[in-house]
Design a protein around this motif. Structure first.
Motif, PDB file in Angstrom:
ATOM      1  N   UNK A 393     144.186  26.945   9.818  1.00 22.10           N
ATOM      2  CA  UNK A 393     144.510  27.681  11.035  1.00 22.10           C
ATOM      3  C   UNK A 393     145.298  26.794  11.981  1.00 22.10           C
ATOM      4  N   UNK A 394     146.219  27.425  12.701  1.00 23.15           N
ATOM      5  CA  UNK A 394     146.923  26.753  13.793  1.00 23.15           C
ATOM      6  C   UNK A 394     146.357  27.283  15.102  1.00 23.15           C
ATOM      7  N   UNK A 395     145.814  26.366  15.917  1.00 24.32           N
ATOM      8  CA  UNK A 395     145.185  26.765  17.172  1.00 24.32           C
ATOM      9  C   UNK A 395     145.867  26.074  18.336  1.00 24.32           C
ATOM     10  N   UNK A 401     148.414  22.477  23.608  1.00 20.54           N
ATOM     11  CA  UNK A 401     148.556  21.530  22.509  1.00 20.54           C
ATOM     12  C   UNK A 401     148.084  22.205  21.232  1.00 20.54           C
ATOM     13  N   UNK A 402     148.924  22.172  20.197  1.00 17.47           N
ATOM     14  CA  UNK A 402     148.601  22.831  18.936  1.00 17.47           C
ATOM     15  C   UNK A 402     147.841  21.887  18.022  1.00 17.47           C
ATOM     16  N   UNK A 403     146.893  22.438  17.284  1.00 15.63           N
ATOM     17  CA  UNK A 403     146.119  21.689  16.310  1.00 15.63           C
ATOM     18  C   UNK A 403     146.068  22.455  15.007  1.00 15.63           C
ATOM     19  N   UNK A 404     146.128  21.718  13.910  1.00 12.11           N
ATOM     20  CA  UNK A 404     145.956  22.293  12.586  1.00 12.11           C
ATOM     21  C   UNK A 404     144.538  21.985  12.123  1.00 12.11           C
ATOM     22  N   UNK A 405     143.775  23.014  11.801  1.00 13.19           N
ATOM     23  CA  UNK A 405     142.406  22.843  11.325  1.00 13.19           C
ATOM     24  C   UNK A 405     142.309  23.375   9.905  1.00 13.19           C
ATOM     25  N   UNK A 406     141.892  22.518   8.983  1.00 15.55           N
ATOM     26  CA  UNK A 406     141.692  22.886   7.586  1.00 15.55           C
ATOM     27  C   UNK A 406     140.220  22.693   7.261  1.00 15.55           C
ATOM     28  N   UNK A 407     139.602  23.708   6.656  1.00 10.92           N
ATOM     29  CA  UNK A 407     138.186  23.639   6.321  1.00 10.92           C
ATOM     30  C   UNK A 407     137.969  24.023   4.866  1.00 10.92           C
ATOM     31  N   UNK A 408     136.925  23.437   4.280  1.00 19.32           N
ATOM     32  CA  UNK A 408     136.518  23.730   2.899  1.00 19.32           C
ATOM     33  C   UNK A 408     135.058  24.140   2.946  1.00 19.32           C
ATOM     34  N   UNK A 474     143.978  18.232  12.957  1.00 20.15           N
ATOM     35  CA  UNK A 474     145.080  17.323  13.179  1.00 20.15           C
ATOM     36  C   UNK A 474     145.978  17.845  14.305  1.00 20.15           C
ATOM     37  N   UNK A 475     146.384  16.980  15.228  1.00 20.85           N
ATOM     38  CA  UNK A 475     147.331  17.431  16.266  1.00 20.85           C
ATOM     39  C   UNK A 475     148.706  17.675  15.651  1.00 20.85           C
TER      40      UNK A 475
END
Length: 478
Positions: A393-395, A401-408, A474-475
């Protein structure tokens, strides 16, 4: 000027009483004497002995002139009036003295109470730090704040330094501070308002304190004892901390050695057994030979991975690497990692939720390592047939400020709350899984180092029996 003003006030008060009692009320001599006596007591309690004695003499003269016959003269006709006058004067003087003494005792009690409060506050401030250097640097300012002195300096022979604070520290020279340790007794310079006191704990002198200001001998002794106790306590805590750190370090090194020895011994044992079988004179079927060669190949790869992980941990912790940041399509990165783990993930349905147009400027190879580690753990620690879901997801937060969040997410056994903060440490493995699944406990430590090098964070949420969700954020930079 203050004393003169008080004398003027006493005079005005006497004449005010005379005016009221002679012109308005016309009272008898007894009432006037008691009124004068009451005023003398009040003046003594408020302004002190000197003003009350002046008031007593002036009141006696006014009492004689205006209230004892013959009125209007200082002559006393009746001997009984002489006795009354001297009784009044003696009573006024004695009462003034007693009132002054009571006032001084009250002031002394208040002063001692304030000193005790200051010493208590000072002792509380000394307990705020267990680091000896931090304590010594802050202690002079604590003395100034607690006791209202203008400057303070502390000398500790073991440290060899003088710790100062205030605007007049030049008067607290090193020679006086050092000489007090040799003398073992305080030095008080009343002309310059300087005091030097040894810091004693029992018979042991740990240092010296000098202050620029007026403090009582009892306060200086108590302050010196408190500082000595605080210094010795901080030294003891520091020594204990070093001993504890050394002991924990030995335990950690032992645990690391045991873990690495066990992990290296297992593949080496398999390789040794396979080679011994191949070199024996026993005729082996082609299938058996192929199986033994496969074992040797797989265990060699495992050994190579263990060595590589150890080397990578050392490199990441020493920051001897640079990130190769490039724009990367996140969906392609995830698909590449899933394809590389096809054999490991073949027993788990994999679901990918990621926007097709999501792009981030990251080090793709390093992030692939992180995602690979999370997917390997999800596959190893969950039962076959259970699904694994990958979400990206891009939040955008409130600061734009944008952050990329990857989850498993998996449906494994879950992780206890107390272990969730430990599993990202080097060589730590879950207590319920460390003997069931092979591993060194370095994978998540490597993942955390990579994510933090990107300026991001990694974490986990889990419920026992419901599974776990590992995620990293990640930013996004342009």
């Amino acid at each position: 000027m203050r004393t003169l003003g008080r004398f003027v006030g006493c005079t005005a008060l006497v004449f005010a009483i005379v005016y009221v009692y002679t012109r308005l009320l016309h009272v008898n001599p007894t009432t006037a004497a008691l009124t004068f006596l009451l005023c003398v007591l009040v003046i003594s309690a408020v302004w002190g002995l000197a003003s009350s004695l002046f008031m007593a003499v002036l009141a006696a003269a006014a009492f004689n002139y205006y209230f004892l016959p013959p009125i209007g003269t200082f002559t006393i006709a009746d001997s009984q009036n002489w006795i009354a006058l001297f009784a009044f004067l003696a009573t006024a003087v004695v009462a003034s003295e007693l009132s002054e003494r009571a006032r001084k005792q009250t002031d002394e009690a208040v002063r001692r109470r304030r000193e005790l409060e200051r010493l208590y506050d000072f002792s509380q401030q000394l307990l705020t730090s267990d680091n000896i250097l931090q304590l010594l640097n802050a202690m002079p300012q604590h003395v100034i704040d607690s006791f209202g002195v203008s400057a303070a300096a502390i000398y500790i022979p073991e440290k060899g330094d003088i710790y100062r604070s205030g605007i007049e520290t030049r008067d607290l020279d090193a020679d006086h501070l050092k000489s007090v340790i040799a003398r073992g007794e305080p030095i008080v310079d009343t002309e310059r308002h300087l005091s030097f006191t040894p810091l004693k704990m029992g018979v042991k002198t740990v240092g010296t304190i000098g202050v620029s200001g007026s403090l009582s001998r009892q306060t200086l002794d108590a302050m010196g004892s408190l500082i000595a106790i605080a210094v010795e306590r901080a030294n003891a805590v520091e020594t204990l901390s070093r001993s504890e750190a050394s002991r924990e370090g030995e335990q950690l090194r032992s645990a690391i050695l045991d873990s690495i020895t066990h992990e290296f011994r297992t593949p080496l044992t398999s390789i040794k057994a396979s080679i011994t079988s191949l070199m024996s004179d026993i005729d082996l079927a082609p299938e058996d030979r192929r199986e033994l060669m496969t074992v040797i190949n797989e265990e060699s790869d495992r050994l190579n991975r263990l060595v590589g992980e150890a080397a990578e941990v050392a490199k990441l912790e020493s920051h001897e690497f640079e990130l190769d940041l490039k724009p990367v399509r996140i969906i392609e990165l995830i698909r590449d990692v899933v394809a590389s783990l096809k054999q490991l993930l073949e027993k788990h349905p994999v679901e990918i939720r990621c926007p097709e147009d999501a792009v981030a400027r990251i080090d793709s190879e390093r992030i692939k390592e992180v995602l690979t580690q999370l997917l390997e753990n999800a596959a190893k620690y969950s039962n076959p047939g259970t699904p694994i879901r990958i979400t990206a997801e891009l939040k955008t937060n409130n600061l734009s400020t944008a952050n990329l969040t990857i989850s498993v997410a998996d449906q494994g056994a879950g992780i206890e709350d107390m272990e969730q903060g430990l599993i990202f440490d080097k060589f730590y493995r879950g207590k319920n899984q460390r003997y069931r699944v092979q591993g060194t406990g370095m994978g998540l430590a490597i993942a955390r180092a990579i994510v933090e090098a990107h300026g991001g964070k990694i974490g986990v949420t889990s419920q026992i029996g419901r599974g776990s969700v590992f995620y990293f954020s990640l930013p996004i930079t342009s």
